[in-house]
Motif scaffolding. Structure first.
Motif, PDB file in Angstrom:
ATOM      1  N   ALA A   1       0.833  -1.210   0.000  1.00  0.00           N
ATOM      2  CA  ALA A   1       0.000   0.000   0.000  1.00  0.00           C
ATOM      3  C   ALA A   1       0.863   1.255   0.000  1.00  0.00           C
ATOM      4  CB  ALA A   1      -0.933  -0.009   1.203  1.00  0.00           C
ATOM      5  N   LYS A   2       1.949   1.226   0.748  1.00  0.00           N
ATOM      6  CA  LYS A   2       2.847   2.385   0.788  1.00  0.00           C
ATOM      7  C   LYS A   2       3.518   2.595  -0.565  1.00  0.00           C
ATOM      8  CE  LYS A   2       6.563   4.465   3.447  1.00  0.00           C
ATOM      9  NZ  LYS A   2       7.504   4.338   4.545  1.00  0.00           N
ATOM     10  N   ALA A   3       3.892   1.507  -1.227  1.00  0.00           N
ATOM     11  CA  ALA A   3       4.563   1.611  -2.527  1.00  0.00           C
ATOM     12  C   ALA A   3       3.687   2.311  -3.547  1.00  0.00           C
ATOM     13  CB  ALA A   3       4.953   0.219  -3.029  1.00  0.00           C
ATOM     14  N   ARG A   4       2.400   2.003  -3.545  1.00  0.00           N
ATOM     15  CA  ARG A   4       1.525   2.624  -4.532  1.00  0.00           C
ATOM     16  C   ARG A   4       0.936   3.936  -4.028  1.00  0.00           C
ATOM     17  NH1 ARG A   4      -2.588   0.060  -7.615  1.00  0.00           N
ATOM     18  NH2 ARG A   4      -3.306   2.138  -8.051  1.00  0.00           N
ATOM     19  N   GLY A   5       0.912   4.109  -2.721  1.00  0.00           N
ATOM     20  CA  GLY A   5       0.231   5.259  -2.123  1.00  0.00           C
ATOM     21  C   GLY A   5       0.744   6.609  -2.551  1.00  0.00           C
ATOM     22  N   GLN A   6       2.070   6.745  -2.674  1.00  0.00           N
ATOM     23  CA  GLN A   6       2.588   8.070  -3.037  1.00  0.00           C
ATOM     24  C   GLN A   6       2.069   8.505  -4.409  1.00  0.00           C
ATOM     25  OE1 GLN A   6       6.776   8.734  -4.357  1.00  0.00           O
ATOM     26  NE2 GLN A   6       7.130   6.608  -3.695  1.00  0.00           N
ATOM     27  N   PHE A   7       1.791   7.555  -5.281  1.00  0.00           N
ATOM     28  CA  PHE A   7       1.302   7.883  -6.624  1.00  0.00           C
ATOM     29  C   PHE A   7      -0.216   8.064  -6.634  1.00  0.00           C
ATOM     30  CE2 PHE A   7       5.093   5.154  -6.934  1.00  0.00           C
ATOM     31  CZ  PHE A   7       5.967   6.109  -7.406  1.00  0.00           C
ATOM     32  N   ASP A   8      -0.926   7.318  -5.791  1.00  0.00           N
ATOM     33  CA  ASP A   8      -2.379   7.458  -5.702  1.00  0.00           C
ATOM     34  C   ASP A   8      -2.781   8.808  -5.119  1.00  0.00           C
ATOM     35  OD1 ASP A   8      -3.147   5.020  -6.813  1.00  0.00           O
ATOM     36  OD2 ASP A   8      -3.181   3.979  -4.869  1.00  0.00           O
ATOM     37  N   ARG A   9      -1.992   9.327  -4.191  1.00  0.00           N
ATOM     38  CA  ARG A   9      -2.346  10.558  -3.479  1.00  0.00           C
ATOM     39  C   ARG A   9      -1.833  11.827  -4.149  1.00  0.00           C
ATOM     40  NH1 ARG A   9      -0.720   7.075   0.540  1.00  0.00           N
ATOM     41  NH2 ARG A   9       1.302   8.102   0.709  1.00  0.00           N
TER      42      ARG A   9
END
Length: 170
Positions: A62-70
């Motif tokens: 979740a952290k790996a994708r989170g920076q791009f989702d937010r």
């Protein structure tokens, strides 16, 4: 961050300001990849897939994708060294780091919220090759995310400058 990031004209101004960095030999050992919202969603998918392929726990996935989702907009700062006997690779790498910091500072000075993130995802060869199409000699200095601030972020405690400074007068 929330809302939209800067538009293309505003991004060009930020990138232009960021280019004012030390560049021994005028080699331009770096380049930008501007990731707008649709591209960020694709990069988020790549980050998630790579984290899962590495067997990471759900929280790290979740952290790996989170920076791009937010993020409303991100600029990948790519270290693209030039082969030359006059300028060592390490000096070119420092220039790419200065470029990322220059972009961060330019964005904040222009009133945007901005943060420079790297982490394992920035240094994972498979990820940067698949998601960003980096050439074999290229590396990622990091992602500078730019958007609007949702809450005022408190600055983290900084080291004691006196403990880190040596003064010499002779």
């Amino acid at each position: 961050m929330t809302g939209t990031g800067p538009d293309r004209d505003e991004v060009r101004e930020l990138l232009t300001a960021a280019l004012r960095v030390p560049d021994h030999g005028s080699l331009t050992p770096w380049r930008f990849i501007v990731l707008e919202r649709p591209a960020l969603a694709e990069v988020a998918d790549h980050a998630e897939a790579r984290a899962k392929a590495l067997g990471m726990e759900a929280e790290l996935v979740a952290k790996a994708r989170g920076q791009f989702d937010r993020s409303p907009l991100a600029v990948a700062v790519v270290f693209s060294p030039k082969i030359t006997p006059k300028v060592p690779k390490v000096e070119q790498r420092y220039s790419a780091g200065a470029l990322a910091l220059g972009l961060l500072n330019a964005a904040q000075a222009a009133g945007w919220a901005a943060c420079w993130l790297s982490g394992w995802i920035s240094h994972d060869r498979a990820f940067v090759t698949e998601a960003l199409a980096l050439a074999p000699q290229e590396e990622l200095a990091g992602f500078v995310h730019i958007g609007r601030e949702t809450v005022a972020v408190q600055d983290r405690p900084r080291p004691d400058v006196a403990a880190l400074t040596t003064w010499r007068d002779a």
